[in-house]
Design an enzyme around this catalytic site. Structure first.
Site, short mmCIF file in Angstrom:
data_model
loop_
_atom_site.label_atom_id
_atom_site.label_comp_id
_atom_site.label_asym_id
_atom_site.label_seq_id
_atom_site.Cartn_x
_atom_site.Cartn_y
_atom_site.Cartn_z
N LYS A 1 -21.67 -5.18 -10.57
CA LYS A 1 -21.48 -4.31 -9.40
C LYS A 1 -22.04 -2.91 -9.66
O LYS A 1 -22.70 -2.32 -8.80
CB LYS A 1 -19.99 -4.23 -9.06
CG LYS A 1 -19.60 -3.18 -8.02
CD LYS A 1 -20.15 -3.50 -6.64
CE LYS A 1 -19.77 -2.42 -5.62
NZ LYS A 1 -18.36 -2.44 -5.23
N ASP B 1 0.87 -1.17 0.00
CA ASP B 1 0.00 0.00 0.00
C ASP B 1 0.90 1.22 0.00
O ASP B 1 2.03 1.16 0.52
CB ASP B 1 -0.91 0.00 1.23
CG ASP B 1 -2.09 0.95 1.10
OD1 ASP B 1 -3.20 0.47 0.82
OD2 ASP B 1 -1.89 2.17 1.26
N ASN C 1 -25.79 -2.94 -9.64
CA ASN C 1 -26.21 -3.03 -8.23
C ASN C 1 -26.11 -1.67 -7.55
O ASN C 1 -27.04 -1.23 -6.86
CB ASN C 1 -25.33 -4.03 -7.50
CG ASN C 1 -25.57 -4.05 -6.01
OD1 ASN C 1 -26.52 -4.66 -5.53
ND2 ASN C 1 -24.73 -3.36 -5.25
N ASN C 2 -24.98 -1.01 -7.72
CA ASN C 2 -24.79 0.27 -7.06
C ASN C 2 -25.72 1.35 -7.59
O ASN C 2 -26.17 2.22 -6.84
CB ASN C 2 -23.33 0.72 -7.16
CG ASN C 2 -22.44 -0.02 -6.19
OD1 ASN C 2 -22.83 -1.06 -5.66
ND2 ASN C 2 -21.24 0.48 -5.97
N TYR C 3 -25.99 1.29 -8.89
CA TYR C 3 -26.94 2.25 -9.47
C TYR C 3 -28.29 2.14 -8.76
O TYR C 3 -28.86 3.14 -8.32
CB TYR C 3 -27.10 1.99 -10.97
CG TYR C 3 -28.12 2.89 -11.63
CD1 TYR C 3 -27.77 4.19 -12.03
CD2 TYR C 3 -29.42 2.47 -11.84
CE1 TYR C 3 -28.70 5.02 -12.62
CE2 TYR C 3 -30.36 3.29 -12.43
CZ TYR C 3 -30.00 4.57 -12.82
OH TYR C 3 -30.92 5.39 -13.40
#
Length: 294
Positions: free
Chosen positions: A171, A31, A174-176
């Site tokens: 995805k 990271d 789904n998020n919409y």
């Protein structure tokens, strides 16, 4: 157990990687945040100096990053994971970005003889912590099957959505639905309060109807998706009642932006002769399945 290079150990990536460690996988994490690397290092992960380092010798390389552009840089940039990603390794891209960005990444890896699947997650950081995410996967069956034991360490529901790129597309659909519905719920509760209703009592009423239970689980499976447009609730009545709700909103100075946006869809449905059909017939309208009309 597998060796996993994990690139991106932020809010979602950290608990996902920790679940892999807990289930016995050897995780080497990278990271850009030194604090995140230090934290996961204290919890059993080996820390990497770069994405390339994280991917060295890994059976699987997981990317969980903010955008597709960041993923592309982590994979193909200087010291990128592609430099050390073995031909027998599998890249599992779990971020949420543009499908076109993932398509480009997957095609580029394929041209190098390497393999990738997309596996974005549903649910929240709480489920990431408990290993109960829903994971939407796109890829060849053999790759998905190979990745499944790793994915099952992070999620309790693994859905193979189709070919490569299908996961991220699912995805975003789904998020919409979820994100737009959130605004509708906010407006509906604000309208209830503006009309002088007790909010909790209104919620009790809404939870007993399609409003609270949701179209996908109630009306659509038995109506339009089953080819049944005999009206349980007609488009004409939906249009009428939406107009009444919008008028009540105006009377009470309560915002109804989403309702106003939906009104022309019902108007169009009526113009196309769908007024007497079930209100789910708007699906046929917006998908172009009906072409009749004046």
């Amino acid at each position: 157990m597998s060796r996993v290079g994990f690139i991106g150990v932020g809010v979602m990536g950290m608990p996902m990687a920790l679940n892999l460690i807990e289930k016995g996988h050897r995780v080497k994490a990278f990271d850009i945040s030194p604090a995140a690397l230090e934290a996961i290092g204290r919890k059993g992960a080996e820390t990497a100096a770069s994405p390339r380092d994280a991917a060295e010798g890994a059976d699987f390389v997981i990317t969980m990053l903010p955008t597709g552009k960041v993923v592309a840089y982590a994979v193909f940039g200087p010291e990128g994971a592609a430099e050390s990603l073995g031909d027998d390794s599998l890249l599992i891209e779990m971020s949420t970005g543009l499908p076109s960005h993932f398509d480009t990444l997957a095609e580029r890896l394929t041209s190098q003889g390497k393999r990738a699947i997309d596996a974005p997650v549903g649910r929240t950081s709480r489920e990431a912590e408990t290993g109960t995410l829903l994971i939407m996967v796109g890829g060849e069956t053999e790759d998905v099957d190979r990745a499944r034991p790793v994915l099952e360490c992070m999620g309790d529901t693994i859905i193979h959505c189709g070919a490569t790129g299908s996961g991220i597309r699912t995805k975003l659909v789904n998020n919409y639905l979820s994100i737009v519905s959130n605004v509708v719920v906010a407006e509906a509760l604000a309208l209830a309060e503006a009309a002088g209703l007790d909010r909790d009592t209104a919620i009790d009423a809404l939870m007993g109807t399609t409003a609270g239970r949701g179209h996908l689980g109630t009306t659509y499976p038995v109506q339009v998706l089953a080819g049944n447009l005999d009206p349980g609730f007609m488009v004409d009545l939906a249009r009428k009642d939406l107009g009444l709700a919008l008028e009540m909103g105006r009377d009470n100075d309560s915002p109804t932006v989403m309702g106003a946006a939906a009104l022309p869809v019902y108007d169009d449905a009526q113009l196309h002769g769908l007024g007497g059909q079930d209100w789910t017939a708007v699906y046929n309208l917006v998908t172009g399945r009906t072409r009749s009309g004046p």
